[in-house]
Design an enzyme around this catalytic site. Structure first.
Site, PDB file in Angstrom:
ATOM      1  N   ALA A 151       0.416  -0.684   0.196  1.00  0.00           N
ATOM      2  CA  ALA A 151      -0.290  -0.200  -0.304  1.00  0.00           C
ATOM      3  C   ALA A 151       1.284   1.625  -0.289  1.00  0.00           C
ATOM      4  O   ALA A 151       0.601   1.928  -0.659  1.00  0.00           O
ATOM      5  CB  ALA A 151      -0.446  -0.076   1.103  1.00  0.00           C
TER       6      ALA A 151
ATOM      7  N   SER B 210       4.638  -5.246 -16.345  1.00  0.00           N
ATOM      8  CA  SER B 210       3.908  -4.463 -15.396  1.00  0.00           C
ATOM      9  C   SER B 210       2.356  -4.570 -14.914  1.00  0.00           C
ATOM     10  O   SER B 210       2.054  -3.566 -17.029  1.00  0.00           O
ATOM     11  CB  SER B 210       4.467  -4.143 -14.127  1.00  0.00           C
ATOM     12  OG  SER B 210       4.523  -2.353 -14.145  1.00  0.00           O
ATOM     13  N   LEU B 211       1.875  -4.321 -14.501  1.00  0.00           N
ATOM     14  CA  LEU B 211       0.219  -3.481 -14.649  1.00  0.00           C
ATOM     15  C   LEU B 211       0.160  -2.376 -14.039  1.00  0.00           C
ATOM     16  O   LEU B 211       0.828  -2.024 -13.212  1.00  0.00           O
ATOM     17  CB  LEU B 211      -0.782  -4.999 -14.657  1.00  0.00           C
ATOM     18  CG  LEU B 211      -1.235  -6.221 -15.118  1.00  0.00           C
ATOM     19  CD1 LEU B 211      -1.986  -7.462 -14.832  1.00  0.00           C
ATOM     20  CD2 LEU B 211      -0.889  -6.299 -16.890  1.00  0.00           C
TER      21      LEU B 211
ATOM     22  N   GLU C 224      -9.010 -13.061 -13.711  1.00  0.00           N
ATOM     23  CA  GLU C 224      -8.041 -14.485 -13.117  1.00  0.00           C
ATOM     24  C   GLU C 224      -7.477 -13.789 -11.853  1.00  0.00           C
ATOM     25  O   GLU C 224      -7.528 -12.674 -12.012  1.00  0.00           O
ATOM     26  CB  GLU C 224      -6.606 -14.018 -13.446  1.00  0.00           C
ATOM     27  CG  GLU C 224      -6.996 -14.857 -15.545  1.00  0.00           C
ATOM     28  CD  GLU C 224      -5.737 -14.129 -16.562  1.00  0.00           C
ATOM     29  OE1 GLU C 224      -4.045 -14.021 -15.740  1.00  0.00           O
ATOM     30  OE2 GLU C 224      -5.240 -14.197 -17.483  1.00  0.00           O
TER      31      GLU C 224
ATOM     32  N   LYS D  37      -4.572 -13.012  -9.434  1.00  0.00           N
ATOM     33  CA  LYS D  37      -3.037 -11.937  -9.632  1.00  0.00           C
ATOM     34  C   LYS D  37      -2.242 -12.263  -7.812  1.00  0.00           C
ATOM     35  O   LYS D  37      -2.540 -12.538  -6.976  1.00  0.00           O
ATOM     36  CB  LYS D  37      -2.799 -10.733  -8.707  1.00  0.00           C
ATOM     37  CG  LYS D  37      -2.047  -9.593  -9.194  1.00  0.00           C
ATOM     38  CD  LYS D  37      -2.046  -8.560  -8.645  1.00  0.00           C
ATOM     39  CE  LYS D  37      -0.756  -7.876  -9.180  1.00  0.00           C
ATOM     40  NZ  LYS D  37       0.287  -8.149  -8.352  1.00  0.00           N
TER      41      LYS D  37
ATOM     42  N   LYS E 157      -6.348  -4.240  -6.882  1.00  0.00           N
ATOM     43  CA  LYS E 157      -5.396  -4.754  -5.601  1.00  0.00           C
ATOM     44  C   LYS E 157      -6.629  -4.942  -5.030  1.00  0.00           C
ATOM     45  O   LYS E 157      -7.390  -4.050  -4.715  1.00  0.00           O
ATOM     46  CB  LYS E 157      -4.896  -3.750  -5.473  1.00  0.00           C
ATOM     47  CG  LYS E 157      -3.688  -3.495  -6.065  1.00  0.00           C
ATOM     48  CD  LYS E 157      -3.165  -4.563  -6.540  1.00  0.00           C
ATOM     49  CE  LYS E 157      -1.814  -5.007  -5.357  1.00  0.00           C
ATOM     50  NZ  LYS E 157      -0.657  -4.030  -5.549  1.00  0.00           N
TER      51      LYS E 157
END
Length: 783
Positions: free
Chosen positions: A43, A91-92, A125, A127, A326
């Site tokens: 975070a 990366s995403l 999906e 993570k 997230k």
């Protein structure tokens, strides 16, 4: 870094924030990707990344070449051979709310010009919280495996990946492309992780903070036999380079991967429609999360149709067609049984909560951080309280609130922070007062070198991996040797290696023997010759980190020269009145010089006695001060007499040349210069250093060259470099005596531009600065 809202930042403040964010995030990336030892929670890391992106969005012309928004992972570790990925492992982008997930769907539709009434299918999906890996198959046979690295170049860990049972050495079935890079995540199940840690703790060996660290550390072993002994698993769910297409959709591709022998994901991915489907599946996975037996930290949404993925393409370091939603940090309630104090090597006191064991996300938690005494007071947390703890997966959990509804009756008394150190000497604790007059939140033991807890922490730092890195001398051995009086300062480590009497005693001890003692001596002797940068860092002076240690080592030919400069600087340190003036808002280096100059005469006459307007008086006395600086000084001093006296006192406390020379070294600055000077001003530190130097052969570090074609020049790299990474280019240029800058200005001598060079190239052209290609640069430095 400032805490000013992004919307209120000036351009100068934005430049400063972006520079600090780039350095801070790079440090966290190395800790996470290379050292498998994260230093902040997910975070906290995401918040830093988000601030960086928000600033860049508001000031697009300030985007740095080394921007974290352009970076994936971290550079590969040197112990593994490099592997260039056929297709970069990007990366995403992240989403943290339903609104952001809905906006992702809206962005996809806007880009593709698909109306809200039409259907867009997505795969969702889990993570997996592990280590990304890429597997290259040629004609169905595994030929190479690599970590992600920096996204373009990873580490060759083929032999280690072959030890994982979930990874087929030969693909099953048929129909696979001649060449395919299968990508996925190496992970460890929670039960296996707990069992390993328990066994390691009982054997006195290293334990891991969480499953992700364990997976990464296990895969990145030099010896594949060690990896084979670890309970590693693998999910395969994506692909990189392929010689030919093998599916029309993400869903179809997952089915093919399963046919070829891969475990795709568990729970299985699901295919959903439109934005509402994204929200529904997120809620389902959040409920399943505690039951899975392995860590997931979110849900990945991908546009299902591969042709739509192709049309959407990529932006910066991430695809437009995918995003990671997230999960929030996991929480649980438990009882606070005690608050213990830990003492750091600089005397900083950190309170640690001892908790009734509770499982959070499959991991048993018994400790949590409380940060400092002010945080304890803010939470009003008391021993015996039921508390809510939060585990972000990467670092020690933290207490986020007290469950007041469960507070015992009668209520436990408020926690009173001790006034003395928990060490046997029970020396008083103190809170430092900053130059601006504010009290620090950190309490420190005033015992300094006399405090045994600080001395042990200094020794632990000295033998740590990035300092002297002494093989065979772990924390338990160091603690035992300290308690016996064998090792009380760093020099004692090297004396032990030649103390035949102590070594003979050690050979007879349980857990040692001839081989262990021989290895310990070998590890110590291997570090008698040490680089000057490691020597400086190993001393453990406050504010002297690795980077500063390297800078200092490059600026002094011998360690003795550095020590002499630091001792001279200690005799020329700035006084408190000077430091107080330097911290006034709006008072930068130029303004400070003007104010000190005004006070050098011993008297500062009132330029306008007929008015009480202090800001106006200050403006007349020091004409070139900015309005914010005048206002801040007027507020700080209140009256003309106080202001005038402050200038005179500041002038008398101005630093001397020896201090200014040390602080002026590029990469050192005033904070590190003061800390280093104060370290060498202490008698016991000088004696400790003298004892250590007598045991060592301290080697100078390589100095940047001065006789090259680019020595002394300022270089800017922009665009994509195809034959080396940006870090390699920077290191190469600096090694040749050049300075590498992140932005183009009139002071820039040369710009090396690769494909995709944008505003920096235009600025260089407008300013008439020399521009060359990467190939031309390599030819220049080769000559």
């Amino acid at each position: 870094m400032s805490q000013i809202p992004v919307a209120d930042l000036t351009e100068a403040q934005a430049v400063e924030d972006l520079e600090r964010l780039a350095d801070l995030l790079a440090t966290h990336d190395i800790a996470y990707h290379q050292e498998d030892n994260p230093t902040v929670s997910d975070a906290e890391y995401d918040a830093l990344k988000r601030r960086n992106l928000d600033i860049e969005t508001r000031f697009p012309h300030l985007v740095r070449d080394n921007s974290p928004s352009m970076r994936v992972g971290a550079t590969r570790a040197e112990q593994f051979a490099p592997v260039e990925h056929g297709v970069p492992m990007l990366s995403l982008d992240n989403a943290f709310s339903n609104d952001e997930a809905i906006e992702f769907d809206a962005r996809v539709r806007r880009f593709l010009r698909i109306s809200p009434s039409e259907t867009v299918a997505y795969t969702a999906e889990p993570k997996i919280d592990g280590l990304s890996a890429s597997l290259r198959y040629e004609k169905g046979v595994l030929v190479q495996g690599a970590t992600r690295g920096d996204g373009r170049v990873g580490e060759d860990v083929t032999a280690n990946l072959r030890t994982i049972a979930d990874i087929p050495h030969r693909l099953k079935g048929s129909g696979w492309p001649d060449v395919i890079e299968v990508r996925g995540e190496v992970y460890v199940e929670l039960a296996a992780f707990a069992a390993f840690n328990k066994a390691a703790e009982e054997a006195g060996q290293r334990t891991y903070a969480n499953p992700r660290n364990f997976a990464a550390g296990s895969l990145r072993q030099i010896d594949p036999k060690i990896s084979a002994q670890r309970p590693l698993r693998f999910f395969g769910y994506a692909w990189g380079l392929v010689s030919e297409g093998f599916a029309d959709s993400q869903w179809g591709a997952l089915e093919r991967l399963a046919e070829w022998g891969f475990v795709t994901t568990a729970p299985p991915a699901q295919r959903v429609l439109n934005a509402q489907g994204l929200l529904d599946i997120y809620a389902q996975f959040e409920v399943l999360r505690p039951t899975l037996g392995f860590d997931i930290d979110g849900v990945v949404y991908k546009v299902d149709d591969l042709e739509l993925q192709r049309r959407l393409g990529f932006v910066s370091r991430s695809p437009r067609w995918a995003i990671a939603r997230k999960f929030p940090a996991q929480r649980a309630r438990t009882v606070l049984e005690a608050i213990d104090l830990q003492v750091g090597r600089t005397g900083a006191i950190t309170p640690v909560a001892r908790l009734k064991p509770v499982t959070v996300g499959g991991v048993s938690v018994t400790n949590a951080t409380l940060h400092n005494g002010d945080e304890i007071a803010r939470l009003d947390v008391r021993v015996g309280d039921t508390v809510v703890i939060q585990r972000a997966g990467d670092v020690i959990p933290q207490i986020v609130e007290v469950a007041l509804d469960a507070r015992p009756d009668p209520a436990p008394p408020p926690y009173e922070f001790p006034h003395v150190c928990p060490c046997p000497l029970q020396t008083p604790l103190a809170r430092e007062v900053t130059a601006s007059g504010q009290e620090s939140v950190v309490r420190r033991c005033t015992g300094e070198f006399a405090c045994p807890f600080q001395r042990v922490e200094h020794l632990r730092h000295f033998v740590s991996r990035r300092a002297f890195d002494i093989e065979g001398l772990g924390e338990k051995q160091l603690q035992a040797f300290f308690e016996e009086g064998w090792i009380t300062e760093p020099a004692d480590i090297f004396k032990l290696a030649r103390d035949a009497e102590k070594l003979a005693v050690l050979r007879e001890r349980e857990g040692y023997g001839e081989t262990s003692v021989a290895n310990l001596v070998k590890g110590i002797e291997a570090r008698r010759t040490i680089g000057m940068d490691r020597m400086i860092y190993g001393l453990g002076a406050r504010d002297i980190g690795e980077t500063t240690s390297t800078v200092l080592a490059r600026n002094f030919d011998r360690f003795e020269d550095l020590q002499a400069a630091a001792e001279a600087a200690a005799r020329a340190l700035p006084g408190e009145t000077y430091l107080e003036l330097s911290t006034a808002p709006g008072v930068g280096p130029k303004a400070l010089d003007m104010l000190v100059e005004a006070g050098k005469g011993g008297v500062v006459a009132d330029p306008w006695p007929q008015t009480d307007d202090l800001e106006l008086k200050i403006g007349h006395a020091v004409p070139k001060l900015t309005k914010p600086a005048r206002a801040a000084l007027a507020q700080r001093y209140g009256t003309w007499d106080a202001f005038a006296d402050g200038l005179v006192a500041a002038a008398s406390g101005a630093p001397g040349d020896d201090y200014l020379h040390l602080a002026a070294i590029d990469g050192v600055g005033p904070v590190a210069a003061q800390s280093l000077a104060r370290f060498f001003a202490e008698d016991h530190n000088r004696q400790k250093v003298a004892n250590l130097v007598a045991e060592l052969d301290i080697q100078p570090v390589a100095k940047p060259k001065t006789d090259t074609a680019v020595a002394g020049k300022t270089i800017v790299f922009t665009g994509s470099l195809e034959k080396m990474t940006r870090d390699e280019a920077k290191a190469q240029a600096e090694g040749l005596g050049a300075k590498v800058a992140s932005s183009v200005s009139k002071k820039t001598d040369l710009v090396v531009a690769g494909p995709g060079a944008g505003s920096k190239l235009k600025t260089a052209t407008d300013l008439g600065i020399q521009v060359m290609t990467e190939d031309e640069w390599l030819e220049l430095v080769a000559g």
